[in-house]
Design an enzyme around this catalytic site. Sequence first.
Site: not given
Ligand code: 5GP
Ligand code: ZN
Length: 114
Positions: A30, A46, A93, A98, A100, A102
């Site tokens: 991340d 996707h 949040g 897409h 993912h 964590h």
């Molecule tokens: P969400 O908030 O959708 O559950 O998590 C998205 C995650 O993607 C966040 O933890 C954010 O830091 C990470 N993220 C956003 N943009 C990028 C990027 O360009 N590269 C990487 N490696 N992580 C990203």
């Molecule tokens: Zn995607």
Amino acid sequence: MEDCLFCRIVNKEVATDIVEERPTAIAFRDINPQAPVHILVVPKEHIPSIKDLDKEKCDILADIFSLINDIAVSEGISQTGYRVVVNTGEEAGQDVDHLHFHMLGGRFMRWPPG
Ligand code: 5GP
Ligand code: ZN
């Protein structure tokens, strides 16, 4: 999905720190880590969110959890513990549409999360 950030990472159009790649999934660090180990595991396909999962996607999910297990060992958090989080929808949040997973580890974590 050409406008999807994680599809662009999957297609190597956006550089990122890749931890491991498998035929159906990829894992990368991340960009804004919330723990000493903060890795995102994403399907190459996707899939916008959990809401879009069905029985046909079972194999991909099995691959993802197999990858998560292997990474936990290689990152040294398999024994100490780690958290796997999937934010789904606005109130949870989810910023990137897409699917993912964590992986967070390397520090003590409280419950419930904020
Ligand atoms: P969400 O908030 O959708 O559950 O998590 C998205 C995650 O993607 C966040 O933890 C954010 O830091 C990470 N993220 C956003 N943009 C990028 C990027 O360009 N590269 C990487 N490696 N992580 C990203
Ligand atoms: Zn995607």
